[in-house]
Design a protein around this motif. Structure first.
Motif, short mmCIF file in Angstrom:
data_model
loop_
_atom_site.label_atom_id
_atom_site.label_comp_id
_atom_site.label_asym_id
_atom_site.label_seq_id
_atom_site.Cartn_x
_atom_site.Cartn_y
_atom_site.Cartn_z
N PHE A 103 2.58 4.17 9.32
CA PHE A 103 3.71 3.59 10.03
C PHE A 103 4.63 4.71 10.51
N CYS A 130 1.40 1.52 14.27
CA CYS A 130 1.11 1.22 12.87
C CYS A 130 -0.34 0.76 12.73
N GLN A 148 9.57 -0.04 9.61
CA GLN A 148 8.27 -0.60 10.01
C GLN A 148 7.34 -0.71 8.81
#
Length: 235
Positions: free
Chosen positions: A108, A80, A113
């Protein structure tokens, strides 16, 4: 933005072929990161920087605190990234600025996430307010595209397309995880088996030097025809 059109017309589709430019070696794209954009706006209180400095609340300072915390959320190991691509604020040097704004790009690998990043940005905004009493940091925007994730159905589609590509002298490998989003992210989020990068090979994406390899136009088209013909024969 084609997302509303795709969601309206492709919702009942089983498979999606997306013709973003082909990659080196004709690698087929099965995974892309999701994307998001967040606008952070800090407000404070204007004051003369010489005579009224104690009465001022510096919005740029508050936003700088937020940016520092936001950038630390990037994790290459977890896949990320956050990038503050624009930062504006203030007008003149001798005035405590009462407003500042930053634009943040998010990438991401899963929706979970992505949501964790949004939550963490909210916490960063609250911490920036704590560090600069009297300032407010408000967030707008959010997640834009879901990630393109490999599924058993998309892997079967990749193998079928790969066989057609090989028959036309093209490569059939799988591309690594890509950081940029595409319409394949939208179709995948609808539960449609999706593969991408099926257009002619290209390079210099998003630059003045962007180009395609003209010699790959016909083989790419032939691979598509072969795939569709095989599907008709199977039915």
């Amino acid at each position: 933005e084609g997302r509303p059109v795709i969601e309206e017309h492709l919702r009942d589709a089983r498979e999606a072929l997306v013709f973003e430019a082909g990659r080196a070696g004709d690698a087929i794209i099965t995974r892309r990161k999701g994307t998001g954009t967040v606008t952070a706006t800090a407000t404070g209180r204007a004051a003369h920087a010489g005579n009224g400095h104690p009465e001022g609340v510096n919005a740029i300072w508050a936003l700088a605190c937020f940016v520092d915390l936001a950038q630390q959320l990037t994790s290459y190991d977890e896949g990320c990234t956050l990038n503050v691509g624009r930062f504006t604020g203030g007008q003149v040097a001798n005035t405590v600025p009462d407003r500042a704004e930053a634009l943040v790009d998010l990438r991401f690998t899963s929706l979970a996430q992505g949501q964790r990043l949004i939550d963490a940005l909210g916490a960063a905004a609250r911490e920036a307010e704590r560090r600069v009493p009297g300032a407010r940091v408000q967030l707008g925007g959010g997640l834009s595209r879901a990630p393109l994730e490999r599924t058993p159905a998309s892997e079967r589609l990749r193998q079928r397309y790969g066989a057609a590509a090989r028959a036309e002298g093209l490569g059939d490998g799988e591309a690594p995880l890509l950081g940029g989003g595409s319409d394949a992210c939208t179709t995948s989020a609808l539960g449609i088996a999706s593969i991408d990068g099926l257009g002619p090979r290209g390079k210099g994406f998003h630059t003045l030097d962007e180009q395609i390899e003209a010699a790959t136009l016909v083989p790419r088209a032939a691979a598509l025809v072969r795939l569709l013909a095989a599907g008709d024969a199977a039915r």
